[in-house]
Design an enzyme around this catalytic site. Structure first.
Site, mmCIF file in Angstrom:
data_model
loop_
_atom_site.group_PDB
_atom_site.id
_atom_site.type_symbol
_atom_site.label_atom_id
_atom_site.label_comp_id
_atom_site.label_asym_id
_atom_site.label_seq_id
_atom_site.Cartn_x
_atom_site.Cartn_y
_atom_site.Cartn_z
ATOM 1 N N GLU A 156 -0.519 -2.307 2.350
ATOM 2 C CA GLU A 156 -1.905 -2.763 2.215
ATOM 3 C C GLU A 156 -2.077 -3.672 0.995
ATOM 4 O O GLU A 156 -2.868 -4.626 1.029
ATOM 5 C CB GLU A 156 -2.861 -1.567 2.135
ATOM 6 C CG GLU A 156 -2.846 -0.654 3.350
ATOM 7 C CD GLU A 156 -3.076 -1.403 4.662
ATOM 8 O OE1 GLU A 156 -3.806 -2.412 4.667
ATOM 9 O OE2 GLU A 156 -2.494 -0.997 5.681
ATOM 10 N N HIS A 159 -1.390 -7.187 1.878
ATOM 11 C CA HIS A 159 -2.558 -7.811 2.502
ATOM 12 C C HIS A 159 -3.545 -8.255 1.432
ATOM 13 O O HIS A 159 -4.021 -9.397 1.424
ATOM 14 C CB HIS A 159 -3.283 -6.808 3.410
ATOM 15 C CG HIS A 159 -2.634 -6.555 4.735
ATOM 16 N ND1 HIS A 159 -2.295 -7.554 5.610
ATOM 17 C CD2 HIS A 159 -2.285 -5.393 5.347
ATOM 18 C CE1 HIS A 159 -1.762 -7.031 6.701
ATOM 19 N NE2 HIS A 159 -1.740 -5.712 6.562
#
EC number: 3.4.-.-
Length: 904
Positions: A156, A159
């Protein structure tokens, strides 16, 4: 020209970010300033903090090795909500807040899954907004489903920080490779597994069959699932499946799967995740460390949110007498104090010209008497010079005098003037730990205001000709604690120029998610109008019901008793004066229930500074809780420094500036520059005629939910993903209206007035292709003449049997005759059908197609995404019969050759 556009877009993405401002810094290979914030609705649980610490500590080592010893996590702040008990180890936050956090811990709205995800809707390489973990994910052992929490965090973080995308695709889990093999969408292709359909799962064991090929697409049937082997040798990729023990790296240029139909390839033009990471700002000047492990474990600071403290610092210098500025400021400040600031907050007020005066030390907002005590001190006369620093210092004194710390307190600074000495207090501002929101009123406000907002994590606004600009700015400055049900929501803010003796009518929908603490406010410039307001059940409120302020600031308000009726409210305003005047209507409210989140809209630009001719992107997010709201009209109004307004319809169509279709993020390019200076943004989102609905799709950019693994020749299943209940699947919501300010941004290098654009049509990113008999059908969203505005002049379509040839040498691929194809208006659906001559077509023939658009200035867009069309003629028996064996007892040797993926 295409190269020029790429450079422009690269610069666009690496300028100052928009409204949300992360505090993360990378210093000497270590990330500092990471904020992980827990939502106020999450029950107190010490285990949550322990697991967050364990997750980040594990992630730091994994990240260090994944980036080849370049970066690790050094300092992390965990923001504890006010709803938890105080402890001696909790410190007071400075600029850290839930709304600005890098990671949020919050329950999902409509509980149907705990997939960790990143809210990411920018271009390739552009930072995301936040990572969302649910408490259940952090407290439950989900290792077998997602992998360890530390690995998930790194997935994550990639991202969020580096703007890369997932290498799987839940909507297109398989594709046909250039070698005519069916492959799972993944990176790298060295990850092996089987493809299987689950028929029945009685008592925890499942009966399976091999995947059949779809007669139309040649791909596997819709229910076909790829199950990876538990034991792998492939090291890539973290953006596909970090849950596999062997996966410790990102896909590089050598291992990247350019053919996979995933978002990484679509958004980053086929670049590998590692290439994008290495081109990020973080890695430009970061070299690998000599240590084999991170030099230290992360250190954690526990910060507990405090009671909201706000001090208004308002300019009353001589220039504020021009253009009714003092009146407008007082109207907006009164609205903020009565309708926006949350009850229980501590509020003070300072006014300044060449000197500053504390009008109110901090006072707790409890009832109407307290409001009146503060509003009574709003300035009535404008005179004197402008000393912004004295105003700020008096604001700090007002806070400290009331035994409060300036750290974490907020100052709302409004001024229309310049101050040559403003730089002298920058150090004091930094030391204070306060958050400063700035409102620049008029074209002459000090240029350094934005510096104050940027250095303290505050909002920045600009108001000029738009008479509602100040009201919109103040309404946006609500609590940043994450307690959305306490925040004021603007339903309407409209200025109406009415000729003498004329009447104007309007409507405002009040939906079922709001209705508490609802106010209707009317302002005027000459004389109070006659007001009639009617609720959905027919009850009328008249002029005498609207309370006029004693300060004579040409404002009248009505607070609806109890909870406002759901439905359409109608109003009628009559200008009794002979001369034309401007009337405004503002409606604010709060959530109807503390347990049901209201529909909200937020807006911002892709960055705070723009340099002509670089485009900027307008973003608006409309959601209920964490669920996107679809099917609505979203309009952006951008005002330039000279008062010129540009209106843009924002789209959630997955084309042009919009990254993902139907994710509740509405976007559009802005290129209509008219000179330099400050530009303001406001957005109106409205649902009419019962078109709005909630999206219950799982979000993009998330950790992959693994259905099971192959281990020791057997399939080991994970628990199935929770299904959405049938009664929630419709998720329709009634008509609503929301209005929000998106702050301001600054433009440089732009010539005054209108001028021809030097930008081509936007890149087509949603091209699709399929065979219909011996013809290929194409579909895509039309680009514009300038990016996503207007209409392109023509299209270039090229076709090849080689993916790599088309990707690397588009200009020499076979040209398709498009003489009959006339481009439509930007945002329209385009469809085109052609016969792929002179190619020979037979079963298994594989074509790759791409498109460019050309505008009237003969500027050419980037080459589109590459679409694939396969001629597939189904065989009489194109699959193996169901094995009819319980999955727990299957030995892969029986059907390994039939089911294991071909390795490219």
């Amino acid at each position: 020209m295409v190269l020029c556009l790429n450079v422009i877009l690269f610069l666009t993405l690496h300028l100052l970010p928009g409204m949300k401002s992360s505090m993360v810094n990378l210093i000497n290979n270590g990330y500092d300033g990471i904020v992980i914030a827990i939502n106020p609705s999450v029950p107190e649980d010490e285990k949550l903090i322990e697991n967050i610490k364990e997750m980040v500590t594990e992630a730091s080592t994994y990240l260090f090795h994944a980036t080849k010893r370049r970066v690790y996590f050094r300092n992390v702040s965990i923001l504890i909500p006010m709803t938890w008990k105080s402890k001696s180890e909790y410190f007071i936050p400075k600029q850290e807040s839930y709304d600005q956090a890098d990671v949020i811990v919050a329950n999902p709205y409509l509980k149907y899954g705990d997939d960790p995800y990143t809210l990411q809707y920018g271009r390739c390489g552009e930072k995301g907004k936040y990572i969302h973990f649910t408490p259940n994910f952090l407290l439950t052992n989900n290792f077998h489903i997602y992998g360890s929490r530390g690995r998930v965090f790194v997935h994550e973080w990639a991202h969020l920080r580096w703007g890369i995308f997932d290498e799987y695709n839940v909507d297109q889990p398989f594709y046909i490779s250039r070698k005519n093999t069916i492959e799972a969408t993944r990176c790298s292709t060295h990850i092996t597994g089987i493809n299987v359909v689950f028929k029945k799962c009685p008592g925890g064991s499942c009966i399976t069959s091999l995947c059949r090929r779809d007669s139309q697409t040649g791909l596997y049937e819709a229910k076909c699932t790829f199950l990876p082997k538990k034991s792998q040798t492939a090291k890539e990729s973290i953006m596909f499946m970090p849950s596999l023990h062997s996966v410790t790296e990102f896909c590089t240029e050598k291992t990247h799967n350019t053919e996979a139909p995933n978002l990484q390839n679509k958004m980053c033009n086929g670049k590998s995740t590692w290439d994008v990471i290495m081109n990020s700002v973080d890695f430009q000047n970061t070299s690998p460390m000599t240590e084999m492990n991170p030099p230290t474990h992360p250190t954690f600071s526990l910060l507990k949110s405090k009671q909201r403290v706000v001090c208004l610092v308002l300019d009353k210098s001589g220039s504020m007498s021009a253009e009714d500025r003092l009146f407008q400021m007082n109207q907006a400040a009164e609205l903020y104090l009565i309708q926006v600031i949350e009850k229980g907050s501590l509020v003070g007020m300072v006014t300044f010209d060449s000197v500053a005066e504390i009008q109110n030390h901090l006072t707790r907002i409890t009832d109407d008497n307290v409001y009146q005590k503060i509003t009574a001190k709003l300035p009535q006369v404008a005179n004197g010079g402008t000393s912004i620093c004295r105003g700020l210092k008096a604001g700090f004194q007002a806070i400290i005098h009331s035994d409060q710390s300036t750290s974490g307190s907020e100052i709302i600074l409004l001024t229309d003037g310049e101050d040559n000495e403003i730089n002298s207090c920058f150090e004091d501002v930094k030391r204070s730990g306060a958050i400063i929101h700035t409102i620049a009123l008029g074209p002459s406000a000090a240029k350094e205001l934005e510096t104050l907002s940027n250095m303290t994590g505050g909002y920045r606004f600009f108001a000029n000709k738009d008479i509602t600009g100040l009201t919109n700015a103040f309404s946006r400055i609500s609590s940043r604690s994450g307690s959305i049900t306490q925040q004021a929501i603007q339903l309407e803010s409209k200025a109406l120029k009415i000729t003498g003796r004329k009447r104007v009518n309007g409507t405002v929908p009040v939906d079922s998610t709001v209705g508490n603490d609802t106010f209707f406010v009317v302002t005027w410039t000459i004389q109070k109008p006659e007001i009639v307001l009617q609720d959905p059940k027919g009850k009328k409120y008249k002029t005498s019901d609207f309370k006029e302020d004693k300060l004579n600031i040409r404002s009248a308000r009505l607070q609806i008793p109890g909870i406002a009726e759901t439905g359409t409210w109608t109003y009628s305003l009559l200008n009794n004066h002979a001369s034309p005047q401007i009337l405004t209507v503002t409606v604010t409210t709060r959530a109807r229930s503390p347990t049901t989140p209201p529909v909200t809209a937020t807006a911002h630009m892709s960055q705070n500074t723009a340099h002509y001719p670089s485009p900027v992107i307008v973003y608006a997010q409309v959601s209920q809780g964490f669920l996107p709201v679809l099917g609505i009209n979203v309009t952006a109004i951008i005002e330039t420094e000279d008062g010129h307004q540009v209106t843009l319809e924002l789209w959630d169509n997955g084309a042009g500036a919009d990254t993902v279709k139907n994710d509740g993020i509405y976007s559009r390019y802005f290129t209509d520059y008219r000179g330099n200076g400050r530009y303001s943004l406001k957005v109106h989102a409205e649902a009419r005629n019962n078109t709005a609905r909630l999206s219950l799709r799982q979000p993009q950019n998330k950790a992959l939910y693994i259905p099971g693994y192959i281990e020791n020749g057997k399939i080991i299943l994970n628990p199935p993903r929770p299904e959405v209940k049938d009664d929630l699947a419709k998720a329709e919501i009634e008509d609503f209206s929301r209005l929000t300010s998106g702050g301001s941004f600054t433009v440089s290098g732009a010539p005054p007035g209108n001028h021809p654009s030097v930008l081509p049509p936007n890149k087509i990113i949603d091209l699709e292709a399929k065979f219909k008999e011996d013809h290929i059908q194409l579909s895509w969203t039309a680009p514009g003449n300038v990016l996503d505005k207007g209409k392109a002049n023509s299209y270039i379509i090229r076709i090849s049997k080689s993916f790599l040839d088309l990707q690397k040498d588009f200009d020499n691929a076979t040209l398709v005759n498009t003489s009959s194809l006339k481009p439509k208006e930007a945002g329209s659906d385009e469809n085109f059908e052609f016969k792929p001559e002179p190619f020979r077509i037979e079963n298994g023939t594989n074509f790759y197609i791409a498109v460019q658009a050309i505008n009237e200035a003969n500027l050419t867009s980037e080459v589109s995404n590459i679409a694939q069309a396969i001629k597939f003629i189904p065989m009489p028996e194109d699959s193996v019969p169901a094995l009819g064996t319980k999955i727990s007892a299957i030995n892969l040797a029986i059907f390994a050759l039939a089911m294991i993926l071909s390795i490219v």
